[in-house]
Structures are given as C-alpha cells and as structure tokens.
Design a protein around this motif. Structure first.
Motif, PDB file in Angstrom:
ATOM      1  N   ASP A 158      -2.485  15.082  -1.401  1.00 24.70           N
ATOM      2  CA  ASP A 158      -1.248  14.529  -0.836  1.00 24.70           C
ATOM      3  C   ASP A 158      -1.135  13.020  -1.018  1.00 24.70           C
ATOM      4  N   TYR A 159      -2.277  12.322  -0.980  1.00 24.79           N
ATOM      5  CA  TYR A 159      -2.244  10.850  -1.053  1.00 24.79           C
ATOM      6  C   TYR A 159      -3.248  10.362  -2.097  1.00 24.79           C
TER       7      TYR A 159
ATOM      8  N   ILE B 115      -2.034   5.718   1.299  1.00 21.71           N
ATOM      9  CA  ILE B 115      -0.698   5.611   1.869  1.00 21.71           C
ATOM     10  C   ILE B 115      -0.251   4.158   1.750  1.00 21.71           C
TER      11      ILE B 115
ATOM     12  N   CYS C  51       4.261   0.822   4.723  1.00 20.49           N
ATOM     13  CA  CYS C  51       5.686   1.122   4.898  1.00 20.49           C
ATOM     14  C   CYS C  51       6.333   0.262   5.977  1.00 20.49           C
TER      15      CYS C  51
ATOM     16  N   ASP D 255       7.408  13.753   5.051  1.00 17.28           N
ATOM     17  CA  ASP D 255       6.896  13.341   3.751  1.00 17.28           C
ATOM     18  C   ASP D 255       6.761  11.815   3.766  1.00 17.28           C
TER      19      ASP D 255
ATOM     20  N   ASN E  75       6.350   9.841   1.397  1.00 14.32           N
ATOM     21  CA  ASN E  75       7.126   9.199   0.323  1.00 14.32           C
ATOM     22  C   ASN E  75       8.546   8.872   0.776  1.00 14.32           C
ATOM     23  N   ARG E  76       9.071   9.690   1.677  1.00 14.67           N
ATOM     24  CA  ARG E  76      10.418   9.405   2.184  1.00 14.67           C
ATOM     25  C   ARG E  76      10.394   8.166   3.074  1.00 14.67           C
TER      26      ARG E  76
ATOM     27  N   LEU F 203       8.429   5.673   2.624  1.00  6.45           N
ATOM     28  CA  LEU F 203       8.373   4.568   1.657  1.00  6.45           C
ATOM     29  C   LEU F 203       9.774   4.270   1.121  1.00  6.45           C
ATOM     30  N   GLY F 204      10.585   5.310   0.958  1.00  7.93           N
ATOM     31  CA  GLY F 204      11.966   5.115   0.508  1.00  7.93           C
ATOM     32  C   GLY F 204      12.749   4.246   1.473  1.00  7.93           C
TER      33      GLY F 204
END
Length: 1269
Positions: free
Chosen positions: A904-905, A909, A912, A934, A936-937, A939-940
């Motif tokens: 997953d990572y 990580i 953020c 998630d 990654n979201r 981070l978005g």
C-alpha cells in the motif's frame, strides 16, 4: 407513437445513449436503424403525430427519459450540467484517443499524449465526484449517469483504465435497461498500444532501401499471407526505424544551428518542506509580515497558530463582548462534549474522523456568533489502563499488582496517568481541535467521581440498580467481567488452532464433537453435539423440541452422566432446532447464555465448573483442578474409552475473544450489580419516536429501536482495582436475632457516600444500633461506560448547581461513530432522562467507520492501521515497519503486516498536513456505514492547498500593495459580466455550505468549496480577468474596470477563505492574515472568530448569469477541444461562432473577452444565420457543434499543412480498403462458417465493422481538409 432513428453500429455511443434513455421512458418509441430522411442525423426523434423532430442527443435523451415525470429544478439543472460535461469534456477526448486505435483517424504522438493527460484529468475529476456517492445526481440512475457512462463507453471497452469509477460504470451497465441495449460489455484487460503514423508521405526506409507496397500490405515476398506474429514484428521494426530516422534528422538540424552560449540552469529548490524559523514564543502571534514562501508547506503553515488561538481564548464560550456565559445571546448556544478518548490511547483515524467533523461544526457555530463550547475530556479506561500499568510493573520491576496491594497499585496508575496520560490531548491539538482546554475533564477527577457515586446511590436507593447472580463475559486472564464491546467475535470456517494466554500449545477450535448419553435403565442413547466438549461436565439436562416425533417416548425420562454421579432430565423446549443435527441438545445452564434461559424455564441445576482463573471445579477426578482447555482433550479421551464418542467434524463458528487480553471469553455465573434498563429504554425510544431526539442519518433508527425495545439489564460490575469503586457495602448484623445474609440478597447491601452514612442506613433497616453493624465494601469497580453515561452532565458539576450546568445542559449535539450507538449514546440518553429529567442533547449525528482503501477493517496484523500524525507529517516505509516491531504482533503477523505496508505504501506516506487530512475526512463522510480511506486522495487535497496558496499569492500581487478594500461587501452596479458571474458562484457556494452544515452533509460542503476555488475562481475567473488586471494606467474607464475587478477578487478571496476556515483552519488563517481588512480598526483578530458568510449578506446568486456562463464555457471547451485535435498548442487562431439567432450572437459579443481569453483565440467573431449578416465564415475552418445554439468554426488555413494531412489520410484509406478486402474475401469463402471457430468469426465481423467506421471517418476528414486547400 414516437419514432427514434439510431445508428446500427454497436459503438455509436450517442445512439446508445438515446436507446437507453428510451428504456426509461414510460412509452417506448418505434426504433429505426438508419438516418432520419430529412435531417440525415442520428439519433433523431420524430415526436408523435406532430412530426416535430429532435436531433441533438441531449435533447432526444431528455425528452425520452423525462417525459411524464415530475420535475425537480435543482436535479434537472445538475443533469444538464452533466450532459454538457459528457458532450464537451468527455466525448472529444474519448474519441480523440480511441478512434486512432480503431483506425478511424490518423495518430499524432504529441496529440495523443496531450489527450491522454486531458482524459486523466477529466476522469480524475469524475472520480472525485463519484467517490462519496453512488450516482451522479440523487440516489438512483438518472440521465446524467446514462450520458456520462456512454461518453466513457469506448475508453472502457478499448483502453485499460484504473480509476475507481469502474465500480460506478459497472453499476450502470449492469442495470437491466443498459443491459437490454448494450448486451454484455467486456472491459479492456490490456492496454492497447498506440503506434504513430509517420509524418512523411514517402515509404519508410530500412538501411536506405524503400519498403515496397508488397511488403507493407501483409504479404511476404513469395506472395503468401504473413502470420499475425510476423506482422507485429514488422510493425515494431518500422516504429523503431521511424524513431531512429527522426533522431538522426534532429541531430543534423542541431549541427547546422549556430552554437549559443549555454545558460546556467537555476538551481532547483526543494519546495516540498519549508519550515517556519522566525523565533515566536508559545502563545505569541505568528509573523505575518514576511513574504509567503514560494509554495505551500504544511510544516510552515501549521507552526505557531494553535498556541496563539488558545492563549487568545478564541475557543472559550466567554470570548467576545459577553461578560459571562449565562448572558443571553440572540444567536443562540452550541454545546457539544467530546466522546472521551481512553487515557491510554493514541490517535487513530477513527479519532481523526470524529474530531475533524466535530471541530468543523464547532468552528462553524463559533463563526456564526453563537456561544460555543466544545468540552474536552478523557476516559480512565479501567481495563486498558490497568493492563498497561500491570505490564509496565512486571517489565520494569518484576512485580504484580497483588505484590503491591490495591492502594499502592492505584498510586502507580495515577503516577503513569500524570506522566503519559495527556499525550492524546497533544495529538488533538495537532489536529487543530478548538476545544476549551480549561474545562477539560478526566472521569476519575474528584468532580466526576462524586457524580458517579451520586448516580449509583440514587439509582440503587430507587431499586434501578440491584444485585443478581447471572452469566457474564469473563476473562480468565484479566480476572474480570468485560462488556460486549470488549469482546471480539472471531469467525472460523472450520478447524483452527488459536493461541490462548497461559497455554504453550495452540488450542483447537472450529470442530463439532458428537457423543452419546445413555437413557437411564436402558441401552438406548441420545446423541448430542458441542463445540466445547469440556462443558459437558457441567451439563444438567438434554433438551429436545416438543413436537419432535423421534423423542416423544422419552417424556419423563432421564439420561445418565458418564463421569458425574447424577442423572439429568430430558426437557422439551421450543428453543431447540429439531432440523439441526440429531435434534437433541446438551444443556449447561452455568456456562452458556441460551442454556441459562432454558435452565431458568425448567428450574434446572446450575453447576459452575470453572473458577475465575479457568481451572475446573465441582467435577470428579481426574478432571478436577485441570485447566479448561487441557480438560478438553481429557474429556474427549474419556468419552472414547467409554465408547460414547461418535464423531468430530469441522464446524463454522464464532469464538469470543477478549480484545484486551486475547483470552477466550467464558460465560461464567457471578454475583454482579445490574441496572434495570426497561423503563429507561422505553423513555429513550419514545424520545426518538416523538421527535424530541433526532438521530442522523435515520437509517440507524431501526438499530436504535431494536436495541431499546429488546434491551437487557446492564451488568456494571468489573473485577478491577482501577476505576470508580462501587459505593455499596455488604451488611453483617452482629445480633443473633438477625440471620446472616447471602451475597445475592439485596436486603443485605446498602450504598452510601461514606461508610458512616452506609452504617446508619443499615442500622435503620435492621432496627439495631450502629455498633452492631459490620460493613464490607464491594471490591469491584464500575463499568467504564457507567461514568461515560453521565459524562454530558457530570462535566458541569452535577448534582451540584453551577452556571455551566444551567447554560450548557442539555447540550446541542452528540457526534460519534455508529459503532457505539448502544454502548455509549443509548446509555447517555437513558441516564440523562433518569437522573436529570432531560435529554442530554437534541441531536445525534453518527459518522461512518473508517476502513482502508480496499474496504478492509483496520487491523494491526494487516499493516493497515494508520496513525493520523504519520499522514500529517509523513513517514518512510522503514518507519512504518519500525512501528510494527514495537507492537505486540507475533513474527508471522508482523511479516504479513510488513507485506501489506509495502504493497500500500511502497514509498512510505508523504507529508500531507493537517488541513488536507481534515478536508479528506470530511469529503469522505457520506452518510453511510463505511469509509474506504485512500492516502493518495489525502495527498490530492494537499495539492489543493498548494493551488489555494498560489491563487492567493497571485491575487495579492494583482491587488497590489496600495489596494484598499471597500468597507462593506456590496455590488457597485458596474461589475463586468465575469465579476457578476464569479460573485454569483460565490453566493451559490455560501448557500451550499450553509445548507450542508445544517444537514451534516459534509461532502456537499467540501465539493462546493473545492469547485469554487479550483474550477470557478482559479480556472475561469482568474484566467479571464488577467487582461483586465494588467491595466495599471491608461484610460479611466479601463482603470475603473480594473478597480472593480480587484474589489470582486478581494471579496472572493476573503469570503472563500472564511467558507473554508472550519475545515482547513491553518492554511486559511495563514492566508487570511495576509489580506487587508475592510475595517482595519474594527476587525476580528483571527479568521476563526470572523463571521461565517451567510446567504442574507451574499444574495447575488443569479441563475441567468450562471446559465449564460455555462453556455460560454461550453463554447470555450469546444474551441479548446478543436485546438487539441489540430495540435494548436501555442498558435492562436481566429474563431467564428455561428449563432442560431441574434440573442445568442449578442451573448457572444457580451462575453467576447472571456471567450477569447479562456479559449486562447486570436479573435472571436459572432456570425448569425448561415453567415451572411455579420460577415461570412471564411474557407479553411475546422467545425464543431458547441450546442444547439452555436457552432464553432476555427480558422486553420495557413496554420497547418493540409496537403500533408491529406496525404497521411489517403495512405490510411488505402490501407483500410486493403484490410477490408482481405477480410471480406476470407469471410466469403464457402467453408468459412464450417471451419472457422465462432469466436473468430465474431472477431472478424467486429474488425470489418470497425474498419467500415474508420474508413467513413477517414473519408470525412479528407473531405474537410480538401475544403481548406
């Protein structure tokens, strides 16, 4: 009857859209496969007898799907927005990528790369929209889903897409209406390679030799057809050779160019991490005079603000002009208490979600001017804390709690609490939680302990609390009863070996053992089965169903226990399932909850065979004194020896495991204190039924009523030392006239605030002097949930009167996870009504449970438990692994967890920041049961912070140092069309946020803010007003326009930051402090206490302006799409907009500056009718339909090499014609249908259809280019 004309081709997505819409129509039209005879268009709909013709796919689909249905203005508006999105954003990009793969148009590598990036952006935006919801508009399939699904049909069929919106797409196409039209849709499993067509019209060369047509047309030199593998190999060679030739040409060009001096490249700066290094004492205001860093960095932004907020008292309800909290506030009061986290706990994502939601709500109410209190607190966590300190004692000093004694052990716990217990408070501050820390409470504080004691005594004196001997969940390792929430239910599918504390070898579970009991006085036997064979030593009956014909002859009969000297009755009870097993069940009333009820109904003996440590008692040798799971094997062997064993087989089962000790939980008979919940539960249920208490979302009501209407009495005793010791005393009367009492007899128990008070009560009860009374206080402590149940009023000093109790009780809201609806929420409601006569709060909002990105429950053994602080500050993969090594996992679990983390990572990580984490958690909070988080979201959303940062920096530069905002937010009446539009969108965002907060609809809040900042302010408004803002001097009219534009921009920034502040407190404070104030000497010092924007002030929303700008953006997107099609990346072209009428032309003229700026056009020309009134449209234009009101003509003549494009397409045409000829020849052979497999025949037919479409498109393109020549 209506008639619908559609294309027969299976990939004509516009026709498919109309056909699916027709499936949702109350009366289906007659379907004709072909062009409409007059309009020559598909799809086209001839409406009934009137003969009216609709031709645009959106209009046709709308008419079909909405005919005869009720209209919802808001939903309809959203559907039309999605129709526009599908037609103008998705379709051009999807076709631009897929058509070259099908051979329908030429391939240009650069164009393809641009289109791929555009597709990812568009699908990414769609992906974000769909994550918190099932469908695009509302709670069911709408025309929006039909249109967008059809727009992405080709990419999903021919490209491998990895977006999570695949789930939405599959949901759509599996609907019966879709399936009827589409049939089975197979998603592409392999990425289709995109090969480029050489720009040169001459044949490719190999080593300088031209490859002739014979070699290119799929045949070898000897004339035999080439195999598919040979063709692929040659294609790869050609592609490599083309790249090699291109590289050589570039090198030659470079050699011919004059040499220039190399410029020194500026040194790249790592903008990822920027720290705040200006010395600032805790509590002092952060420096806001120095320039903002180049990019957003959480470490810089989040530094120093929290301690300043806290010192300024912003989080206290007393903040502001009021002298005291009891002074009336016309804006109202908002009070909420925190679900007290365990003192032993460290922050996990469940806490982060809870606190993100609660802090957003608190900050919103505070900014609205309400007297606001969010009260912090911490739970003493009886079992968890005692276990932690016991382990620490054993590890460091080799001592048990019994070695120290109760008083000294409790001192050790307090010492640990004072050293470590405020860790979670620091973590909450890191999350930005705006709690009033001066009111922080600990459930073992004297104030709260007194309230707990008082609650027990009042309920005991009233008879609500009573003493009884019943089955409890017992942990042999902890030597204590535990609550249901502390029992993990481990599901097994069959035989499983599990570790159990105190046993060297793993213990077998998940098997069903069958054995026989002999009928007394006969050789007949009854076969029973059990998963816990050792408990047969405590059996006191065998039960069968009253209607079971197999056992009717055994009424009044008994069975003989093979090891114990007793006979046992055969009882007839309806709880037995006569279809399961033999229909006969062993009954162990003292060790099974169901058997206990049977034992009570039939007055059976209750024989306890286990002591508190899990050793067997009240059984014969050789079982006496053995450990429970060692006795399991001994009993099994003894049954075999007596010939009573029948079989053992795998059996799916649920094993109860203590979450604290990992021990197997045993049902055990113990005398305990219980709360009679019947009347309190009825009142709690009635409060919800009558609307006095609201539970949100309402799908939890069923669970609430199920629990309340079927409630059992609550066991509140815990055999621990750490906690609130029960203020109850057992009475011994030193008088021969009074017989000794039993532990379970309530008459011999008395409660009191002091031992003296209890003694006086006892003496009065038995009519003797106090000297004759001896008291023994109960050693047990109260269940932690008991003190938590009175938390909403004990924190304010109940039962004593106080100002806080009068003002803040009852509270406004209780926000928590739905998983503790019964354990905590229900008990607070019951005890609040019982002890104060009032509900503790008016509303309960229950959020979802956080799971990982794959939907799995968070588990240390899976390696998916995420510490929010690791998301905020970032952590390497090695750091994640190190955390596992510090945990209590066994080596096998650690290895599995490390693999999970690595998957997953793989790069750890990334950092953020708090704001991004909070925003992501709120965006996820759809009112469902689970949140698949998630990282990654998250981070978005950090990237969103950076976009916000850059936008404000740019805007502040555009405003200039001398800019002074107007004193009031109001329209001047001279705003440009762009100004009016962005202010309208701002007002719409204000409305959405206000409505969202009131309805606890956090995704709608985050969506409104995100869309306003990113898609409306940054992507449209800032881009469209750049020419205006660049007007520093010159004409007074232009200067005035620029001045008004700056006022509008300031309003958007200031109000936009205030809208976002409750969710992203740090970055909004940092940016807000840099903005000038409207009233510098009368402005709040912090954005956190600045009024939240409300619709009463921001009331300029205009549906008409929004509609006009939507039209403008549709045209802009069409122009951009055309530019991308013809690779006009830097070249600006003249654009002629053919308008259907003068009103549309006037609209184009009105927004000409915005159209020109946003579409990167050289000029914009509005043309009405067929091009005669305002100047004809010149030759050499590319054409695209923007809407039913406007067609775009982009002048390409002189900008592209049309001859080269025609040559490329002519070559493609020849290739396609040869390919079709070969396929047709193959398919027309006499033995084709007999010899060729059906699957291959289907593939050939598909290839031929695709080639026909490609050829049609190529011919159209050639005709278009020839018109330009």
């Amino acid at each position: 009857m209506d008639t619908l004309y559609v294309s027969p081709h299976p990939d004509d997505f516009r026709s498919l859209q109309a056909l699916i819409a027709a499936e949702y129509s109350p009366s289906r039209p007659h379907i004709v496969h072909g062009d409409h005879p007059e309009t020559k268009s598909r799809p086209a709909l001839v409406v009934g007898s009137s003969g009216s013709v609709l031709t645009e796919v959106s209009a046709v689909s709308w008419y079909l799907s909405h005919r005869g249905k009720d209209s919802d203005a808001k939903a309809d508006s959203q559907v039309w927005q999605w129709l526009s999105f599908a037609e103008n954003e998705l379709t051009p990009v999807a076709c631009g990528i897929v058509f070259p793969l099908l051979g329908a148009m030429a391939v240009d590598k650069q164009v393809q790369q641009n289109l791929w990036m555009q597709l990812k952006r568009v699908l990414g935006a769609l992906d974000q929209t769909l994550k918190p919801r099932t469908y695009l508009v509302g709670e069911k399939i709408s025309l929006a889903d039909i249109a967008v699904a059809m727009a992405v049909l080709l990419p999903f069929k021919y490209l491998k897409l990895v977006f999570s919106l695949v789930l939405w797409f599959l949901t759509c196409i599996n609907q019966p209406q879709f399936a009827k039209v589409l049939g089975k849709v197979t998603l592409c499993e392999k990425m289709v390679p995109i090969s480029t067509i050489a720009n040169s019209t001459s044949s490719p060369t190999v080593n300088g030799t031209a490859i002739n047509d014979t070699a290119m047309n799929g045949k070898a030199v000897d004339g035999k057809p080439k195999t598919e593998a040979q063709l692929k190999k040659e294609a790869k060679k050609r592609e490599k050779m083309e790249k090699f030739q291109l590289k050589k040409e570039m090198e030659e060009k470079k050699k011919q160019e004059p040499k220039t001096e190399k410029k020194t490249k500026p040194e790249k700066k790592d903008l990822g991490v920027i720290t705040y290094n200006i010395p600032t004492l805790p509590g002092e205001k952060k420096d806001v005079l120095s320039p903002l860093p180049d990019s957003y960095s959480p470490q810089y932004v989040e530094a120093a603000w929290y301690s300043w907020w806290e010192k300024q008292g912003f989080f206290k309800p007393e903040y502001g002009v009021r002298k005291c909290v009891s002074e009336p506030n016309p804006r109202g009061i908002f009070m909420m208490c925190i679900p007290p986290p365990n003192v032993t706990g460290s922050l996990h994502l469940g806490h982060a979600l809870t606190n993100a939601i609660q802090d957003c709500l608190t900050r919103w109410h505070r900014m609205r001017g309400e007297t606001t209190l969010w009260n912090p607190g911490c739970d003493h966590a009886g079992i968890a804390t005692q276990v932690v300190v016991e382990k620490k004692l054993m590890r460091e000093r080799g001592l048990s709690r019994h070695d120290l004694g109760r008083a000294n052990f409790i001192q050790e716990v307090w010492k640990w609490k004072n050293e470590k217990g405020d860790r979670i408070y620091h973590q909450l501050k890191k999350l930005g939680s705006s709690l009033d820390w001066d009111r922080a409470c600990f459930t073992m504080d004297p104030k709260l302990s007194y309230a707990v004691q008082e609650a027990f005594i009042r309920l005991h004196e009233e008879g609500v609390i009573y003493r009884s001997k019943r089955l409890v969940n017992w942990s042999c390792t902890l030597n204590s009863a535990i609550s249901d929430i502390e029992v993990d239910k481990k599901e097994l599918i069959g035989r499983t070996l599990m570790p159990v504390p105190g046993y060297k070898e793993k213990v077998e579970f998940g098997v069903l053992v069958s054995f026989a009991y002999k009928i007394e006085g006969t050789d007949e036997e009854v076969i029973v089965a059990t998963t816990r064979i050792e408990t047969m030593l405590g059996d006191t009956a065998v039960a069968v169903h009253p209607l079971d014909p197999r056992y009717q002859h055994l009424k009044e009969k008994k069975v003989v226990h093979p090891f114990c000297d007793r006979t046992m009755p055969i009882v007839f009870d309806e709880f037995v399932d006569m279809n399961f097993g033999t229909g006969a069940v062993k009954i162990t009333p003292a060790h099974d909850h169901n058997d206990y009820e049977v034992g009570v109904r039939h007055n059976l003996a209750f024989i306890n065979i286990l002591d508190e440590n899990g050793y067997l008692i009240n059984v014969p040798p050789p079982f006496l004194g053995t450990k429970r799971f060692e006795a399991r094997n001994a009993v099994l062997q003894a049954l075999k020896d007596k010939g009573l064993f029948k079989e053992v087989k795998d059996n799916p089962m649920v094993v109860p495991v203590c979450s604290r000790s990992k021990d197997i939980v045993e049902p055990l008979l113990k005398p305990q204190w219980y709360v009679d919940c019947t009347d309190m539960a009825r009142q709690a249920a009635d409060a919800v039924r009558e609307g006095r208490l609201k539970i949100i979302p309402d799908h939890h009501l069923k669970t609430w009523f199920n629990w309340m209407d079927n409630i059992r009495d609550w066991c509140i005793s815990r055999q621990l030392w750490w906690g609130h010791r029960i203020p109850a005393y057992f009475i011994t009367v030193n008088d021969p006239s009074v017989k000794p009492g039993e532990d379970t007899d309530d008459k011999y128990w008395v409660s009191g605030r002091t031992e003296e008070e209890a003694r006086d009560k006892a003496a009065k009860r038995f009519g003797v002097s106090a000297e004759k009374i001896s008291l023994r206080q109960d050693e047990d402590v109260l269940d932690t949930w008991f003190s938590s149940g009175i938390f909403p009023f004990s924190i304010f000093g109940w039962p004593n009167e106080s100002e806080d109790l009068r003002v803040f009780y009852p509270g406004t809201l209780l926000e928590t996870g739905y998983d503790i609806l019964f354990f905590w929420v229900a008990r607070m409601v019951m005890m609040g009504i019982k002890l104060t006569g009032q509900l503790p709060f008016k509303e309960v909002y229950l959020h979802a449970v956080v799971r990982d990105a794959h939907g799995r429950k968070m588990s240390k053994s899976l390696g998916n438990v995420i510490d929010p602080l690791d998301v905020i500050t970032g952590i390497s993969l090695e750091g994640l692994h190190a955390q596992l090594k510090d945990s209590n996992l066994d080596p096998v679990e650690t290895e599995r967890a490390e693999q999970g983390q690595k998957s997953d990572y793989p790069n750890g990580i990334p950092e953020c920041g708090t704001d991004a984490l909070r925003f992501a958690l709120c965006a996820y909070t759809s009112q469902g049961r689970d949140i698949n988080l998630d990282v990654n979201r998250i981070l978005g959303y950090r990237h969103f912070c950076n976009k916000l940062w850059n936008a404000v920096k740019f805007a502040m530069k555009a405003l200039g140092d001398k800019f002074v905002p107007a004193e009031k937010t109001q329209l001047s009446g001279e705003e440009s069309v762009a100004d009016r539009w962005i202010l309208s969108r701002l007002c719409a965002a204000v409305s959405s946020c206000g409505t969202g907060f009131e309805a606890y609809d956090f995704p709608s809040i985050t969506t409104a803010i995100y869309n306003f900042w990113l898609y409306e302010l940054c992507d449209v408004y800032l881009e469209s007003v750049k020419p205006v803002l660049s007007q520093l001097d010159g004409e007074s009219a232009m200067h005035q326009e620029a001045s008004i534009c700056r006022q509008t921009l300031y309003t958007c920034l200031e109000v936009g930051l205030r809208l976002l502040s409750p969710i992203m407190p740090f970055v909004t404070e940092e940016l807000f402090q840099r903005l000038p104030r409207r009233q510098p000497y009368n402005s709040p010092p912090s954005i956190s206490v600045t009024p939240y924007p409300e619709t009463s002030e921001f009331c300029w929303h205009s549906v008409e302006v929004d509609r006009q700008m939507e039209f403008v953006m549709t045209v802009v997107r069409t122009i951009r799409s055309l530019r991308a099609d013809y690779n006009l990346t830097k070249t600006r072209a003249d654009c002629y907009l053919q308008c259907i009428d003068s009103d549309t032309a006037a609209l184009v003229e009105k927004y000409s500056l915005q159209l020109q700026t946003l579409s990167y056009s050289k000029s914009i020309h509005a043309v009405t009718g067929e091009g005669g009134e305002k100047g004809a449209i010149p030759e050499g234009c590319a054409v695209a339909i923007a809407s039913d009101r406007c067609t775009v003509h982009l002048l390409l003549k002189g900008l592209i090499d049309t001859e080269k494009e025609v040559a490329k397409l002519t070559s493609k045409q020849a290739e396609l014609e040869k390919q079709m000829e070969r396929l047709t020849e193959k398919m027309q052979k006499t033995d084709y249908k007999e010899k060729v497999p059906a699957k291959v025949q289907e593939q050939d037919a598909d290839k031929l259809r695709q080639s026909q479409i490609e050829l049609h498109k190529v011919k159209e393109a050639i005709d278009n280019f020839k018109k330009m020549m």
